[in-house]
Write a protein that holds these residues in place. Structure first.
Motif, PDB file in Angstrom:
ATOM      1  N   MET A  40      -1.425  64.049  27.274  1.00  0.00           N
ATOM      2  CA  MET A  40      -1.427  65.138  26.318  1.00  0.00           C
ATOM      3  C   MET A  40      -1.690  66.448  27.069  1.00  0.00           C
ATOM      4  O   MET A  40      -2.596  66.527  27.890  1.00  0.00           O
ATOM      5  CB  MET A  40      -2.484  64.886  25.263  1.00  0.00           C
ATOM      6  N   ARG A  41      -0.887  67.443  26.766  1.00  0.00           N
ATOM      7  CA  ARG A  41      -1.012  68.724  27.465  1.00  0.00           C
ATOM      8  C   ARG A  41      -2.042  69.604  26.777  1.00  0.00           C
ATOM      9  O   ARG A  41      -2.199  69.572  25.565  1.00  0.00           O
ATOM     10  CB  ARG A  41       0.350  69.389  27.510  1.00  0.00           C
ATOM     11  N   SER A  42      -2.700  70.421  27.563  1.00  0.00           N
ATOM     12  CA  SER A  42      -3.731  71.308  27.029  1.00  0.00           C
ATOM     13  C   SER A  42      -3.099  72.476  26.279  1.00  0.00           C
ATOM     14  O   SER A  42      -1.912  72.782  26.446  1.00  0.00           O
ATOM     15  CB  SER A  42      -4.615  71.838  28.164  1.00  0.00           C
ATOM     16  N   THR A  43      -3.922  73.132  25.491  1.00  0.00           N
ATOM     17  CA  THR A  43      -3.473  74.321  24.764  1.00  0.00           C
ATOM     18  C   THR A  43      -2.944  75.371  25.730  1.00  0.00           C
ATOM     19  O   THR A  43      -1.878  75.942  25.510  1.00  0.00           O
ATOM     20  CB  THR A  43      -4.624  74.884  23.917  1.00  0.00           C
ATOM     21  N   ASP A  44      -3.686  75.628  26.803  1.00  0.00           N
ATOM     22  CA  ASP A  44      -3.244  76.640  27.777  1.00  0.00           C
ATOM     23  C   ASP A  44      -1.909  76.273  28.413  1.00  0.00           C
ATOM     24  O   ASP A  44      -1.057  77.149  28.625  1.00  0.00           O
ATOM     25  CB  ASP A  44      -4.297  76.854  28.861  1.00  0.00           C
ATOM     26  N   GLU A  45      -1.722  75.005  28.735  1.00  0.00           N
ATOM     27  CA  GLU A  45      -0.444  74.580  29.323  1.00  0.00           C
ATOM     28  C   GLU A  45       0.710  74.822  28.354  1.00  0.00           C
ATOM     29  O   GLU A  45       1.771  75.325  28.750  1.00  0.00           O
ATOM     30  CB  GLU A  45      -0.492  73.099  29.703  1.00  0.00           C
ATOM     31  N   LEU A  46       0.508  74.483  27.098  1.00  0.00           N
ATOM     32  CA  LEU A  46       1.559  74.699  26.107  1.00  0.00           C
ATOM     33  C   LEU A  46       1.831  76.187  25.900  1.00  0.00           C
ATOM     34  O   LEU A  46       2.991  76.605  25.808  1.00  0.00           O
ATOM     35  CB  LEU A  46       1.188  74.031  24.779  1.00  0.00           C
ATOM     36  N   LEU A  47       0.785  76.985  25.856  1.00  0.00           N
ATOM     37  CA  LEU A  47       0.968  78.429  25.680  1.00  0.00           C
ATOM     38  C   LEU A  47       1.699  79.039  26.870  1.00  0.00           C
ATOM     39  O   LEU A  47       2.570  79.900  26.696  1.00  0.00           O
ATOM     40  CB  LEU A  47      -0.378  79.117  25.467  1.00  0.00           C
TER      41      LEU A  47
ATOM     42  N   THR B  23      11.766  92.903  18.662  1.00  0.00           N
ATOM     43  CA  THR B  23      10.693  93.247  17.732  1.00  0.00           C
ATOM     44  C   THR B  23       9.663  92.145  17.511  1.00  0.00           C
ATOM     45  O   THR B  23       8.484  92.436  17.373  1.00  0.00           O
ATOM     46  CB  THR B  23      11.271  93.668  16.365  1.00  0.00           C
ATOM     47  N   ASP B  24      10.095  90.900  17.466  1.00  0.00           N
ATOM     48  CA  ASP B  24       9.176  89.804  17.145  1.00  0.00           C
ATOM     49  C   ASP B  24       8.597  89.123  18.382  1.00  0.00           C
ATOM     50  O   ASP B  24       7.410  88.801  18.404  1.00  0.00           O
ATOM     51  CB  ASP B  24       9.879  88.751  16.277  1.00  0.00           C
ATOM     52  N   ILE B  25       9.421  88.878  19.366  1.00  0.00           N
ATOM     53  CA  ILE B  25       8.955  88.167  20.557  1.00  0.00           C
ATOM     54  C   ILE B  25       7.848  88.943  21.279  1.00  0.00           C
ATOM     55  O   ILE B  25       6.871  88.322  21.727  1.00  0.00           O
ATOM     56  CB  ILE B  25      10.122  87.818  21.505  1.00  0.00           C
ATOM     57  N   PRO B  26       7.906  90.274  21.382  1.00  0.00           N
ATOM     58  CA  PRO B  26       6.786  90.972  22.023  1.00  0.00           C
ATOM     59  C   PRO B  26       5.444  90.706  21.326  1.00  0.00           C
ATOM     60  O   PRO B  26       4.416  90.557  21.998  1.00  0.00           O
ATOM     61  CB  PRO B  26       7.189  92.441  21.952  1.00  0.00           C
ATOM     62  N   TRP B  27       5.443  90.623  20.006  1.00  0.00           N
ATOM     63  CA  TRP B  27       4.208  90.311  19.289  1.00  0.00           C
ATOM     64  C   TRP B  27       3.747  88.891  19.618  1.00  0.00           C
ATOM     65  O   TRP B  27       2.566  88.660  19.892  1.00  0.00           O
ATOM     66  CB  TRP B  27       4.409  90.467  17.775  1.00  0.00           C
ATOM     67  N   ILE B  28       4.681  87.943  19.609  1.00  0.00           N
ATOM     68  CA  ILE B  28       4.343  86.550  19.910  1.00  0.00           C
ATOM     69  C   ILE B  28       3.773  86.432  21.319  1.00  0.00           C
ATOM     70  O   ILE B  28       2.750  85.785  21.535  1.00  0.00           O
ATOM     71  CB  ILE B  28       5.578  85.637  19.736  1.00  0.00           C
ATOM     72  N   THR B  29       4.429  87.061  22.282  1.00  0.00           N
ATOM     73  CA  THR B  29       3.943  86.965  23.662  1.00  0.00           C
ATOM     74  C   THR B  29       2.592  87.661  23.818  1.00  0.00           C
ATOM     75  O   THR B  29       1.760  87.218  24.603  1.00  0.00           O
ATOM     76  CB  THR B  29       4.967  87.510  24.681  1.00  0.00           C
ATOM     77  N   SER B  30       2.363  88.716  23.064  1.00  0.00           N
ATOM     78  CA  SER B  30       1.063  89.394  23.094  1.00  0.00           C
ATOM     79  C   SER B  30      -0.040  88.476  22.562  1.00  0.00           C
ATOM     80  O   SER B  30      -1.124  88.388  23.155  1.00  0.00           O
ATOM     81  CB  SER B  30       1.127  90.677  22.266  1.00  0.00           C
ATOM     82  N   VAL B  31       0.234  87.772  21.480  1.00  0.00           N
ATOM     83  CA  VAL B  31      -0.733  86.822  20.926  1.00  0.00           C
ATOM     84  C   VAL B  31      -1.032  85.731  21.949  1.00  0.00           C
ATOM     85  O   VAL B  31      -2.200  85.373  22.173  1.00  0.00           O
ATOM     86  CB  VAL B  31      -0.212  86.212  19.599  1.00  0.00           C
ATOM     87  N   ILE B  32       0.006  85.235  22.595  1.00  0.00           N
ATOM     88  CA  ILE B  32      -0.177  84.177  23.605  1.00  0.00           C
ATOM     89  C   ILE B  32      -0.989  84.707  24.778  1.00  0.00           C
ATOM     90  O   ILE B  32      -1.950  84.051  25.218  1.00  0.00           O
ATOM     91  CB  ILE B  32       1.189  83.630  24.071  1.00  0.00           C
ATOM     92  N   ARG B  33      -0.631  85.862  25.293  1.00  0.00           N
ATOM     93  CA  ARG B  33      -1.369  86.426  26.440  1.00  0.00           C
ATOM     94  C   ARG B  33      -2.825  86.677  26.097  1.00  0.00           C
ATOM     95  O   ARG B  33      -3.720  86.411  26.912  1.00  0.00           O
ATOM     96  CB  ARG B  33      -0.696  87.707  26.918  1.00  0.00           C
ATOM     97  N   ASP B  34      -3.085  87.201  24.903  1.00  0.00           N
ATOM     98  CA  ASP B  34      -4.471  87.439  24.486  1.00  0.00           C
ATOM     99  C   ASP B  34      -5.255  86.140  24.420  1.00  0.00           C
ATOM    100  O   ASP B  34      -6.427  86.100  24.773  1.00  0.00           O
ATOM    101  CB  ASP B  34      -4.516  88.142  23.132  1.00  0.00           C
ATOM    102  N   SER B  35      -4.602  85.095  23.984  1.00  0.00           N
ATOM    103  CA  SER B  35      -5.267  83.794  23.878  1.00  0.00           C
ATOM    104  C   SER B  35      -5.571  83.212  25.251  1.00  0.00           C
ATOM    105  O   SER B  35      -6.569  82.522  25.437  1.00  0.00           O
ATOM    106  CB  SER B  35      -4.382  82.817  23.086  1.00  0.00           C
ATOM    107  N   LEU B  36      -4.692  83.477  26.207  1.00  0.00           N
ATOM    108  CA  LEU B  36      -4.873  82.962  27.568  1.00  0.00           C
ATOM    109  C   LEU B  36      -5.896  83.759  28.374  1.00  0.00           C
ATOM    110  O   LEU B  36      -6.410  83.281  29.371  1.00  0.00           O
ATOM    111  CB  LEU B  36      -3.542  82.942  28.316  1.00  0.00           C
ATOM    112  N   ALA B  37      -6.168  84.975  27.936  1.00  0.00           N
ATOM    113  CA  ALA B  37      -7.078  85.854  28.694  1.00  0.00           C
ATOM    114  C   ALA B  37      -8.518  85.384  28.641  1.00  0.00           C
ATOM    115  O   ALA B  37      -8.970  84.663  27.855  1.00  0.00           O
ATOM    116  CB  ALA B  37      -6.986  87.279  28.154  1.00  0.00           C
TER     117      ALA B  37
END
Length: 104
Positions: free
Chosen positions: A1-8, A90-104
């Motif tokens: 099973m892959r970790s949350t960070d790996e999936l993100l 318009t949408d992908i930048p928001w998604i990638t921002s959410v992912i990056r913030d979660s990984l930080a």
């Protein structure tokens, strides 16, 4: 099973390429197809997250994201190239921002 960070990180990889492909030549159908497939792959990767994590990150946007994936996967000929480009801008930048913030 892959970790949350790996999936993100995997999803971020797909979404980054989707934006790159979508920004290619406006009339390049191969680039639109590649962007569509990377968007779909990124969303499918996010679908493998624990539902509580996914809901925390994307909340009410998740059903719309999954709907986009379904549209690409099941109605491929009906996906408008302009919709793909607009989503990448318009949408992908928001998604990638959410992912990056979660990984930080």
């Amino acid at each position: 099973m892959r970790s949350t960070d790996e999936l993100l990180r995997e999803a971020l990889f797909h979404f980054t390429l989707a934006v790159d492909y979508a920004n290619a030549t406006a009339d390049d159908q191969m680039a639109v197809d590649a962007a569509s497939m990377r968007m779909s792959a990124g969303i499918e990767t996010l679908n493998r997250l624990d539902p509580s994590v996914r809901d925390q990150l994307f909340g009410g946007s998740w059903p719309l994201m999954w709907g986009m994936r379904n549209r690409i996967a099941h109605g491929y000929l009906l996906v408008d190239p302009e919709t793909i480009r607009r989503t990448a801008q318009t949408d992908i930048p928001w998604i990638t921002s959410v992912i990056r913030d979660s990984l930080a």
